[in-house]
Write a protein that holds these residues in place. Structure first.
Motif, PDB file in Angstrom:
ATOM      1  N   GLU A 130      34.696  54.311  35.939  1.00 51.64           N
ATOM      2  CA  GLU A 130      33.904  53.720  37.014  1.00 51.64           C
ATOM      3  C   GLU A 130      33.359  52.351  36.612  1.00 51.64           C
ATOM      4  N   ARG A 131      32.867  52.261  35.392  1.00 53.80           N
ATOM      5  CA  ARG A 131      32.312  50.992  34.918  1.00 53.80           C
ATOM      6  C   ARG A 131      33.393  49.907  34.849  1.00 53.80           C
ATOM      7  N   HIS A 136      35.458  44.763  37.349  1.00 55.84           N
ATOM      8  CA  HIS A 136      36.632  43.925  37.636  1.00 55.84           C
ATOM      9  C   HIS A 136      36.995  43.936  39.121  1.00 55.84           C
ATOM     10  N   LEU A 137      36.057  44.274  39.984  1.00 56.35           N
ATOM     11  CA  LEU A 137      36.342  44.331  41.412  1.00 56.35           C
ATOM     12  C   LEU A 137      36.847  42.995  41.958  1.00 56.35           C
ATOM     13  N   SER A 145      48.535  49.661  36.897  1.00 55.59           N
ATOM     14  CA  SER A 145      49.108  49.490  35.556  1.00 55.59           C
ATOM     15  C   SER A 145      48.074  48.927  34.585  1.00 55.59           C
ATOM     16  N   TRP A 146      47.295  47.944  35.038  1.00 56.25           N
ATOM     17  CA  TRP A 146      46.273  47.351  34.168  1.00 56.25           C
ATOM     18  C   TRP A 146      45.192  48.384  33.844  1.00 56.25           C
ATOM     19  N   LEU A 147      44.778  49.147  34.849  1.00 57.46           N
ATOM     20  CA  LEU A 147      43.721  50.135  34.645  1.00 57.46           C
ATOM     21  C   LEU A 147      44.176  51.225  33.681  1.00 57.46           C
ATOM     22  N   VAL A 201      33.497  42.298  46.466  1.00 54.29           N
ATOM     23  CA  VAL A 201      34.101  43.576  46.083  1.00 54.29           C
ATOM     24  C   VAL A 201      35.619  43.479  46.006  1.00 54.29           C
ATOM     25  N   GLY A 202      36.148  42.250  46.063  1.00 53.10           N
ATOM     26  CA  GLY A 202      37.568  42.048  45.815  1.00 53.10           C
ATOM     27  C   GLY A 202      38.480  42.211  47.006  1.00 53.10           C
TER      28      GLY A 202
END
Length: 228
Positions: A130-131, A136-137, A145-147, A201-202
Motif C-alpha cells: 500500500e505504501r 508512486h501514484l 511489472s514494476w510493482l 492520484v495519477g
C-alpha cells in the motif's frame, strides 16, 4: 482473589482467545457499573456497598493488569497475532474488514472466508504494498511489472497475493487506492480543483477520473467536494 485467578484460565491456544479476553474484562466492569447505580439509588446501603465496590475496583484493576501482561507474553511467544489495522491508509480495501462491524463500500467484493489471522510477514508485505503504491501514484513507472519487482515477487505471485487479501486484480487494487486517496484529498480540501486532484492520484484525464469516482462513490468529485 477469585477474579484475579480467572485471568489464568484463558485458553491462549483457542481461536476465540480475543473473545475470552473481552469477556474477562467485561464482567468486572459491568459489576462496577451495577454497584455504582445501586449505591446512588439506595443511600442507606452506601457504606457497605462502597466498600464492596472499592474491593471490586482493586481486584478488577489487578485482573486487567494480569490480562494485559498475559497478552503481551502470548504475543511474544507467537501464540497469537496482534494486528494493528490503523497503519493502513485504506483498511477497507482488505478482506478482513468484511468481518468488522463497520460497513464498507467494498463489502460486495469481500469473501466470507476466515481472515482473522494474518501472518506477520504477510501483514508487513501488505503494508509495504500500500505504501509503495501511494508513494508512486503520480509516477508513470507505476505498473504491474514494476510493482512486482518492487515487491520482490513474480507478476503471477503479485496477482495471487493481492487477490487473496483484497479480492481485486492488481490493476483494480491500484485504481481503488487512487480513488480512495482522491476522496481523502477532497475531504481534507487539499485542492480546490478536480483536475488537480485527478493529477495528484495519477489519472491524467479529468473526465475519466470523474467517471470512475462517481462509479465508486455515487457522485461526482465536484459534488463530493462541495459536500465536504
Amino acid at each position: 482473589m477469585n477474579q484475579m485467578s480467572a485471568a489464568a484460565i484463558i485458553n491462549w491456544e483457542s481461536e476465540a482467545v480475543l473473545s475470552q479476553i473481552a469477556d474477562k474484562i467485561h464482567h468486572p466492569l459491568k459489576e462496577i457499573i451495577r454497584l455504582s447505580r445501586y449505591i446512588h439509588t439506595y443511600t442507606e446501603q452506601r457504606d457497605a456497598e462502597t466498600n464492596r465496590l472499592s474491593a471490586i475496583v482493586l481486584e478488577s484493576s489487578a485482573q486487567l493488569e494480569t490480562i494485559v501482561a498475559n497478552i503481551v507474553k502470548a504475543e511474544k511467544q507467537k501464540q497469537i497475532e496482534i494486528v494493528v489495522r490503523d497503519k493502513f491508509q485504506f483498511p477497507h480495501l482488505y478482506q478482513w474488514s468484511a468481518a468488522s462491524e463497520e460497513s464498507s463500500p467494498l463489502d460486495e467484493i469481500f469473501t466470507k472466508s476466515d481472515t482473522s489471522r494474518i501472518p506477520k510477514a504477510e501483514l508487513s508485505w501488505l503494508l509495504r504494498l500500500e505504501r509503495t503504491v501511494l508513494e508512486h501514484l503520480e509516477s508513470s513507472i507505476l505498473s504491474i511489472s514494476w510493482l512486482a519487482q518492487e515487491m520482490m515477487v513474480s507478476e503471477r505471485q503479485l496477482f495471487r497475493k493481492i487477490e487473496k487479501y483484497t479480492g481485486l486484480t492488481p490493476n483494480n487494487y491500484i485504481r481503488k487506492v487512487r480513488l480512495w486517496n482522491a476522496r481523502r484529498l477532497l475531504e481534507d480540501y487539499t485542492y480546490t480543483n478536480v483536475c488537480e486532484v485527478a493529477s495528484r492520484v495519477g489519472i491524467r484525464d479529468p473526465y475519466y477520473f470523474s467517471k470512475l469516482f462517481a462509479k465508486e462513490f455515487g457522485k461526482m468529485p465536484s459534488q463530493y467536494m462541495q459536500a465536504s
